[in-house]
Design a protein around this motif. Structure first.
Motif, PDB file in Angstrom:
ATOM      1  N   ASN A   9       0.810  -1.229   0.000  1.00 50.36           N
ATOM      2  CA  ASN A   9       0.000   0.000   0.000  1.00 50.36           C
ATOM      3  C   ASN A   9       0.836   1.268   0.000  1.00 50.36           C
ATOM      4  O   ASN A   9       0.361   2.330   0.405  1.00 50.36           O
ATOM      5  N   TRP A  10       2.061   1.177  -0.457  1.00 52.11           N
ATOM      6  CA  TRP A  10       2.980   2.319  -0.410  1.00 52.11           C
ATOM      7  C   TRP A  10       2.386   3.567  -1.052  1.00 52.11           C
ATOM      8  O   TRP A  10       2.630   4.687  -0.628  1.00 52.11           O
ATOM      9  N   TRP A  11       1.579   3.382  -2.083  1.00 48.10           N
ATOM     10  CA  TRP A  11       1.081   4.520  -2.863  1.00 48.10           C
ATOM     11  C   TRP A  11       0.030   5.326  -2.122  1.00 48.10           C
ATOM     12  O   TRP A  11      -0.344   6.408  -2.553  1.00 48.10           O
ATOM     13  N   LYS A  12      -0.447   4.836  -0.979  1.00 42.29           N
ATOM     14  CA  LYS A  12      -1.467   5.609  -0.251  1.00 42.29           C
ATOM     15  C   LYS A  12      -0.860   6.758   0.559  1.00 42.29           C
ATOM     16  O   LYS A  12      -1.569   7.682   0.938  1.00 42.29           O
ATOM     17  N   THR A  13       0.415   6.680   0.835  1.00 41.56           N
ATOM     18  CA  THR A  13       1.061   7.810   1.522  1.00 41.56           C
ATOM     19  C   THR A  13       2.110   8.461   0.611  1.00 41.56           C
ATOM     20  O   THR A  13       2.954   9.221   1.073  1.00 41.56           O
ATOM     21  N   ALA A  14       2.043   8.112  -0.649  1.00 43.99           N
ATOM     22  CA  ALA A  14       3.082   8.549  -1.588  1.00 43.99           C
ATOM     23  C   ALA A  14       2.665   9.796  -2.356  1.00 43.99           C
ATOM     24  O   ALA A  14       1.490  10.132  -2.449  1.00 43.99           O
ATOM     25  N   THR A  15       3.666  10.459  -2.925  1.00 45.99           N
ATOM     26  CA  THR A  15       3.434  11.542  -3.876  1.00 45.99           C
ATOM     27  C   THR A  15       4.192  11.179  -5.147  1.00 45.99           C
ATOM     28  O   THR A  15       5.337  10.732  -5.096  1.00 45.99           O
ATOM     29  N   ILE A  16       3.522  11.345  -6.268  1.00 46.10           N
ATOM     30  CA  ILE A  16       4.080  10.894  -7.544  1.00 46.10           C
ATOM     31  C   ILE A  16       4.381  12.111  -8.423  1.00 46.10           C
ATOM     32  O   ILE A  16       3.610  13.078  -8.449  1.00 46.10           O
ATOM     33  N   TYR A  17       5.507  12.039  -9.102  1.00 49.40           N
ATOM     34  CA  TYR A  17       5.972  13.170  -9.919  1.00 49.40           C
ATOM     35  C   TYR A  17       5.912  12.780 -11.384  1.00 49.40           C
ATOM     36  O   TYR A  17       6.475  11.761 -11.789  1.00 49.40           O
ATOM     37  N   GLN A  18       5.234  13.579 -12.161  1.00 45.40           N
ATOM     38  CA  GLN A  18       5.096  13.268 -13.588  1.00 45.40           C
ATOM     39  C   GLN A  18       6.178  13.932 -14.414  1.00 45.40           C
ATOM     40  O   GLN A  18       6.384  15.145 -14.328  1.00 45.40           O
ATOM     41  N   ILE A  19       6.828  13.121 -15.248  1.00 46.81           N
ATOM     42  CA  ILE A  19       7.841  13.654 -16.169  1.00 46.81           C
ATOM     43  C   ILE A  19       7.353  13.517 -17.612  1.00 46.81           C
ATOM     44  O   ILE A  19       6.927  12.441 -18.032  1.00 46.81           O
ATOM     45  N   TYR A  20       7.428  14.620 -18.322  1.00 47.97           N
ATOM     46  CA  TYR A  20       7.125  14.648 -19.759  1.00 47.97           C
ATOM     47  C   TYR A  20       8.485  14.763 -20.434  1.00 47.97           C
ATOM     48  O   TYR A  20       9.051  15.867 -20.544  1.00 47.97           O
ATOM     49  N   PRO A  21       9.075  13.632 -20.819  1.00 48.72           N
ATOM     50  CA  PRO A  21      10.513  13.609 -21.130  1.00 48.72           C
ATOM     51  C   PRO A  21      10.941  14.602 -22.208  1.00 48.72           C
ATOM     52  O   PRO A  21      12.035  15.156 -22.130  1.00 48.72           O
ATOM     53  N   LYS A  22      10.078  14.833 -23.161  1.00 48.14           N
ATOM     54  CA  LYS A  22      10.483  15.725 -24.255  1.00 48.14           C
ATOM     55  C   LYS A  22      10.817  17.124 -23.738  1.00 48.14           C
ATOM     56  O   LYS A  22      11.604  17.859 -24.350  1.00 48.14           O
ATOM     57  N   SER A  23      10.213  17.495 -22.609  1.00 47.44           N
ATOM     58  CA  SER A  23      10.389  18.860 -22.092  1.00 47.44           C
ATOM     59  C   SER A  23      11.112  18.915 -20.752  1.00 47.44           C
ATOM     60  O   SER A  23      11.110  19.951 -20.103  1.00 47.44           O
ATOM     61  N   PHE A  24      11.722  17.808 -20.327  1.00 52.60           N
ATOM     62  CA  PHE A  24      12.267  17.802 -18.963  1.00 52.60           C
ATOM     63  C   PHE A  24      13.735  18.224 -18.927  1.00 52.60           C
ATOM     64  O   PHE A  24      14.090  19.221 -18.300  1.00 52.60           O
ATOM     65  N   CYS A  25      14.596  17.475 -19.613  1.00 52.03           N
ATOM     66  CA  CYS A  25      16.014  17.851 -19.596  1.00 52.03           C
ATOM     67  C   CYS A  25      16.734  17.187 -20.762  1.00 52.03           C
ATOM     68  O   CYS A  25      16.666  15.963 -20.917  1.00 52.03           O
ATOM     69  N   ASP A  26      17.413  17.978 -21.544  1.00 48.89           N
ATOM     70  CA  ASP A  26      18.180  17.474 -22.691  1.00 48.89           C
ATOM     71  C   ASP A  26      19.624  17.294 -22.233  1.00 48.89           C
ATOM     72  O   ASP A  26      20.282  18.271 -21.860  1.00 48.89           O
ATOM     73  N   SER A  27      20.119  16.046 -22.275  1.00 48.72           N
ATOM     74  CA  SER A  27      21.497  15.815 -21.810  1.00 48.72           C
ATOM     75  C   SER A  27      22.511  16.326 -22.840  1.00 48.72           C
ATOM     76  O   SER A  27      23.708  16.369 -22.569  1.00 48.72           O
ATOM     77  N   GLY A  28      22.032  16.678 -24.032  1.00 44.27           N
ATOM     78  CA  GLY A  28      22.961  17.148 -25.059  1.00 44.27           C
ATOM     79  C   GLY A  28      22.459  18.422 -25.689  1.00 44.27           C
ATOM     80  O   GLY A  28      21.995  19.327 -25.006  1.00 44.27           O
ATOM     81  N   SER A  29      22.527  18.464 -27.019  1.00 47.22           N
ATOM     82  CA  SER A  29      22.088  19.680 -27.700  1.00 47.22           C
ATOM     83  C   SER A  29      21.159  19.343 -28.862  1.00 47.22           C
ATOM     84  O   SER A  29      21.385  19.733 -29.987  1.00 47.22           O
ATOM     85  N   LYS A  30      20.112  18.575 -28.535  1.00 49.48           N
ATOM     86  CA  LYS A  30      19.107  18.235 -29.552  1.00 49.48           C
ATOM     87  C   LYS A  30      17.926  19.190 -29.524  1.00 49.48           C
ATOM     88  O   LYS A  30      17.156  19.279 -30.453  1.00 49.48           O
ATOM     89  N   GLY A  31      17.731  19.821 -28.357  1.00 49.52           N
ATOM     90  CA  GLY A  31      16.542  20.663 -28.196  1.00 49.52           C
ATOM     91  C   GLY A  31      15.343  19.885 -27.698  1.00 49.52           C
ATOM     92  O   GLY A  31      14.265  20.443 -27.516  1.00 49.52           O
ATOM     93  N   THR A  32      15.523  18.578 -27.474  1.00 48.05           N
ATOM     94  CA  THR A  32      14.454  17.760 -26.881  1.00 48.05           C
ATOM     95  C   THR A  32      15.038  16.986 -25.702  1.00 48.05           C
ATOM     96  O   THR A  32      16.207  16.561 -25.742  1.00 48.05           O
ATOM     97  N   GLY A  33      14.237  16.762 -24.703  1.00 43.85           N
ATOM     98  CA  GLY A  33      14.708  16.062 -23.508  1.00 43.85           C
ATOM     99  C   GLY A  33      14.953  14.585 -23.766  1.00 43.85           C
ATOM    100  O   GLY A  33      14.514  14.032 -24.768  1.00 43.85           O
ATOM    101  N   ASP A  34      15.637  13.923 -22.823  1.00 38.98           N
ATOM    102  CA  ASP A  34      15.936  12.494 -23.006  1.00 38.98           C
ATOM    103  C   ASP A  34      16.097  11.797 -21.653  1.00 38.98           C
ATOM    104  O   ASP A  34      16.065  12.442 -20.594  1.00 38.98           O
ATOM    105  N   ILE A  35      16.287  10.482 -21.732  1.00 34.64           N
ATOM    106  CA  ILE A  35      16.352   9.687 -20.498  1.00 34.64           C
ATOM    107  C   ILE A  35      17.610  10.025 -19.683  1.00 34.64           C
ATOM    108  O   ILE A  35      17.551  10.132 -18.453  1.00 34.64           O
TER     109      ILE A  35
END
Ligand code: GLC
Length: 560
Positions: A9-35
């Motif tokens: 039942n861990w999720w009953k006291t949990a808070t979940i964070y949503q990531i939209y990968p395309k807009s989260f963080c680009d590890s390089g210089s593509k202009g789109t986010g990635d894993i």
């Protein structure tokens, strides 16, 4: 090193964070986010204190709908990285005690999926029956059902003369869940990710999978009543749940479009036969006058409270809901219901408290924790979202709405409002990428960014951190029942949560003007204390008469 605790039942006291990968963080210089970009920010998420990440689709996809059009469920889109990157993300998140929830899109596939490619133009394909085909009626479309992105929900297959159904873009063909082979494929896909060690699944528009099989014309609407919470939806979910979710102990959250409380009680019933919890969107339609999204309108405060009351009391003891304001389909809440200029910080905190103190599992959408705002785009060229560009075309070119009005509507309602790049720091492109991002960064990034928020103890970020902690420290937030204290009040949304040993009150002023209210007389203020507020000077003793400053929130606890 933290590890994942084995608690069903861990999720009953949990808070979940949503990531939209395309807009989260680009590890390089593509202009789109990635894993890799996500991995580089895990320590930031750990500091925030979230328990799990909901990762929106990273599968192979032509990206017509940014990944909600999947062409291969077993492969990672190279734009986001490789399967090795994904495995690394899973391992690195788990090392920090953070779980991973994958987004599963099985109402439809991309028309580039090999099943559809084989089915298209060939009635004898073994995959033809994976999709929904209909003969023309009176030489045209089979019925008047509308796509959620505008226009007819049917598209002609030239070669066979039949139409296929797409409730979303025409590049997203609806799967035929009546076919047991489709259901087996779905189980195989989910098992593949569960076997990898993924902790749960968010199921995209899952209450649309069962269509009424006579596909009637809808004389009074757009067709949704014939496929929303459809005839076999509960049966289908129970089948998937017993075959996969229960076997792997996965947490599940279903996205429920235009649903009802009665159906959601069943989807999320506490016997866990279908799903762990549900998203519903009724509280996010309070600025859709007469149900019309594509308008520019203020929000209806009384209606907002009524909807929360209906769902909080209706799910208590019967099911479990997700608590949220923001996601990749919704405008930024601080721009929508708060004041994103003068009271940006105060209103962002107030809005956060007012949902986080309810019963359910809170979800935070990337950037919400630093009070990110809508970007206020001025031109149609700045938009990328398929729904927004379709609606612009329909409303301006076909229905005669003026360009200026439509720009004002999009600035309030477009899904791109939440998809602008995450604002990490005050460097070029807000530190999101080294190159021009795929969608323009909001101009306020020098003031509103994660670096600044982490350096400021009074920031929105630390307020969210505290809310996440409170859910773990104060039992009544999870278990207590719910009562609206001021249903008639013009500017206060204040509710009480009560369990056997604790009473918690959350007061929220939704407007930029001072207001007042009285705590219930049976509430013993001499035993109460403030646990959190968004103004620095809350006094030690709680008084019956409460004066709330602009967008003020106060959380008050009384315990034996
Ligand atoms: C859900 C997603 C949305 C997507 C749609 C079709 O509502 O959240 O982004 O466009 O489903 O898959």
């Amino acid at each position: 090193m933290t590890t994942i605790k084995n608690d069903a039942n861990w999720w009953k006291t949990a808070t979940i964070y949503q990531i939209y990968p395309k807009s989260f963080c680009d590890s390089g210089s593509k202009g789109t986010g990635d894993i890799k970009g996500i991995i580089s920010k895990l320590d930031y998420l750990k500091l925030l204190g979230i328990d799990a990440i909901w990762l929106t689709p990273v599968y192979q996809s032509p990206m017509i709908d940014n990944g909600y059009d999947i062409s291969d469920y077993y492969a990672i889109n190279p734009q986001f990285g490789s399967m090795a990157d994904f495995d690394e993300l899973l391992a690195q998140a788990h090392q920090r005690g953070i779980r991973i929830i994958m987004d599963i899109v099985v109402n439809h596939t991309s028309t580039e999926h090999h099943w559809f490619q084989s089915a298209l133009g060939d009635k004898s394909s073994p995959y033809r029956d994976y999709y929904i085909w209909k003969d023309p009626v009176d030489g045209g479309i089979p019925n008047n059902w509308q796509s959620k992105f505008g226009g007819s929900a049917w598209e002609l297959d030239q070669q066979t003369g039949q139409y296929f159904l797409h409730l979303f873009a025409k590049e997203q063909a609806d799967l035929n869940w009546e076919n047991p082979k489709v259901r087996q494929e779905v189980k195989d896909v989910i098992s593949f990710w569960a076997e990898k060690g993924v902790d749960g699944f968010r199921l995209d528009v899952i209450n649309l999978i069962s269509k009424q099989q006579d596909f009637p014309n809808d004389d009074i609407g757009d067709g949704r009543r014939f496929y929303t919470d459809g005839p076999r939806v509960h049966e289908f979910l129970q089948e998937i749940s017993s075959a996969v979710f229960q076997k792997y102990g996965s947490v599940t959250v279903g996205e429920m479009s235009s649903t009802t409380l009665e159906h959601c009680q069943q989807y999320s019933s506490l016997d866990n036969k279908e799903l762990s919890m549900v998203f519903n969107f009724h509280h996010l339609k309070v600025d859709y006058p007469n149900g019309e999204k594509w308008t520019k309108a203020p929000f209806d405060f009384q209606q907002l409270k009524q909807i929360f009351n209906h769902w909080q009391t209706g799910l208590n003891g019967k099911g479990w809901g997700a608590l949220f304001w923001c996601n990749h389909d919704q405008p930024r809440v601080v721009s929508r219901l708060g004041d994103d200029k003068q009271y940006r910080v105060e209103s962002a905190k107030m809005l956060a408290a007012s949902v986080h103190m309810m019963q359910g599992t809170p979800y935070i959408y990337q950037g919400e924790e630093i009070g990110m705002t809508n970007p206020g785009y001025q031109s149609i060229e700045q938009y990328r979202d398929v729904e927004s560009t379709n609606m612009y075309d329909i409303m301006v070119n076909q229905q005669g709405v003026s360009h200026e009005d439509m720009i004002a509507i999009l600035a309030q309602k477009s899904r791109d409002n939440s998809r602008t790049p995450m604002q990490w720091n005050n460097e070029a492109f807000a530190g999101f990428s080294q190159a021009q991002p795929w969608l323009e960064v909001a101009e306020n990034y020098p003031q509103v960014n994660a670096d600044k928020a982490v350096a400021d103890p009074n920031s929105v970020f630390y307020f969210y951190q505290r809310l996440i902690q409170l859910r773990k420290e104060i039992e009544v937030i999870t278990t207590g029942d719910y009562q609206d204290l001021y249903p008639e009040h013009n500017s206060v949304f204040g509710y009480k949560r009560q369990s056997e040993s604790q009473v918690l009150i959350c007061l929220n002023n939704y407007y930029g003007k001072e207001t007042e209210c009285l705590l219930p007389s049976e509430f013993d203020v001499s035993k109460a204390k403030y646990v959190l507020g968004n103004y620095a000077d809350l006094t030690e003793s709680v008084s019956q008469h409460q004066v709330l400053r602009p967008y003020e929130t106060r959380i008050i606890l009384l315990q034996d």
